[in-house]
Write a protein that holds these residues in place. Structure first.
Motif: not given
Length: 406
Positions: A240-244
């Motif tokens: 999720r962090v990578a996408l954000q």
């Protein structure tokens, strides 16, 4: 912008073939690590898979198809098994890539490393939980482990082996993480993995991190991905962090303000800057791989029982009685964990659930329910402000999945 650059998908259908098989070859280990999942003991268990059974297990892994999943021999300390090199050689003979994850003990000698390399081991995984002997050895319970680990690391690199460095992130080393990354950058590694503690075994006695602290560390690990190849273990919300972060980099939004990052993140980045870790960040960031317990990942215990993860002690069968491919593909536990619609709480409502899914091991450890929400994630579903950009990114991922793309 493509999800292929933010999240890596498995090359094969995760319902049919795992990406990796971890085998706990023994629980024998001379260390007394404070977080040990297996609560390792000094001596070997007579119920362990013997050489013949271990060879059958390797053949079962080969039956998944070509290329076979990566087979990692761990423990305890796998060097406690006298047949270790024979098993590595057998894996190579039948087309199974074998890596070894030993403990940092006096058994980790240059002679033994040369032997596993000659037998055909493709890589070595070592644990480093502190940048100093005091920090690392106190966590591992035995003095001298830090020096043994660094010697083995350098020896393996000199032998041409791929080395992965694993760091268990707990309260004892939170502020030491930049210094650990400095060591990884200096000594060189194929990968640095930040492992987020699961409350099982001895790890139940350790003070858990807060969801806010985890968020700060995940974003720090993301930043360090431009300096060293970095990933996480049992922190699936790193995807999720990578996408954000990819979306925010494109829109020009400040991640600290937008994601509400806290003082720990600022402290870690300031220390990283002091160490010069971001001065030479030139490498292409390694996208995290879309793998979760039972979905690309399978664990076989020292007695042959099969689990979705070594940190999720639910039994799906035993390789002595049922072939591993049959258990992985058809057991109720594994098929259930691959169904993200079964997730509960915030995980079940989250727009990131199909690329994250949360740690099923930690959910089970904290609640007794493997489908419960991830207790170390503080994200509120729907709160990310760039929902339209996210929807487009996730739609692109869905199209890639339909077409069989990676």
């Amino acid at each position: 912008m493509s999800t292929a650059r933010a999240i890596r998908r498995q090359r094969h259908d995760a319902a049919q073939r795992p990406f990796i098989v971890i085998w706990e070859s023994t629980r024998a280990c001379p260390l007394a690590c404070r977080h040990c999942r297996a609560e390792a003991l000094p001596g070997r268990d007579p119920r362990e898979l013997d050489t013949s059974a271990a060879r059958r297990l390797l053949r079962q892994v080969a039956e998944f198809g070509h290329p076979a999943p990566l087979f990692v021999i761990t423990g305890g300390d796998p060097f406690q098994r006298p047949d270790l090199t024979d098993l590595i050689a057998h894996g190579k003979e039948i087309g199974v890539r074998v890596a070894v994850s030993p403990s940092g003990t006096p058994t980790l000698t240059g002679e033994r490393l040369r032997a596993v390399r000659a037998a055909g081991a493709v890589g070595l995984s070592l644990s480093l939980d502190g940048s100093t002997p005091a920090l690392h050895d106190s966590f591992r319970g035995v003095p001298g482990v830090y020096d043994w680990t660094l010697d083995a690391w350098d020896t393996a690199r000199a032998l041409g082996m791929k080395v992965q460095i694993n760091t268990t992130v707990t309260r004892h080393n939170l502020r030491d993480l930049p210094d650990i990354v400095r060591l990884v950058a200096d000594h060189g590694a194929m990968l640095w993995s930040a492992f987020f503690l699961v409350p099982t075994g001895r790890g139940r006695r350790l003070d858990p991190l807060t969801a806010a602290e985890v968020e700060d560390v995940l974003n720090f690990v993301y930043d360090m991905g431009r300096t060293v190849p970095a990933k996480t273990t049992e922190a699936h919300h790193f995807r999720r962090v990578a996408l954000q972060r990819q979306i925010l980099a494109r829109t020009g939004d400040d991640p600290v303000a937008t994601l509400g990052l806290g003082p720990l993140y600022r402290e870690l980045t300031e220390r990283a800057d002091t160490l010069g870790l971001r001065e030479g960040e030139r490498r292409v960031r390694r996208p995290p791989l879309d793998v979760n317990a039972g979905r690309g990942f399978v664990f076989v215990s020292h007695t042959g029982t099969v689990h979705p993860s070594g940190f999720l002690p639910l039994d799906a069968g035993n390789v002595r009685r049922t072939p591993l491919p049959e258990i992985y593909r058809g057991s109720r536990l594994f098929t259930g964990l691959r169904d993200t619609d079964r997730l509960g709480g915030r995980c079940g409502r989250c727009e990131f659930r199909r690329v994250c899914g949360g740690s099923r091991s930690r959910a089970y450890g904290a609640t007794g329910d493997p489908y419960a929400e991830e207790p170390w994630c503080g994200y509120v579903p729907g709160s990310f402000p760039r929902q339209s950009e996210l929807a487009a990114l996730l739609a692109g991922r869905s199209s890639a999945a339909t077409s069989g793309g990676e």
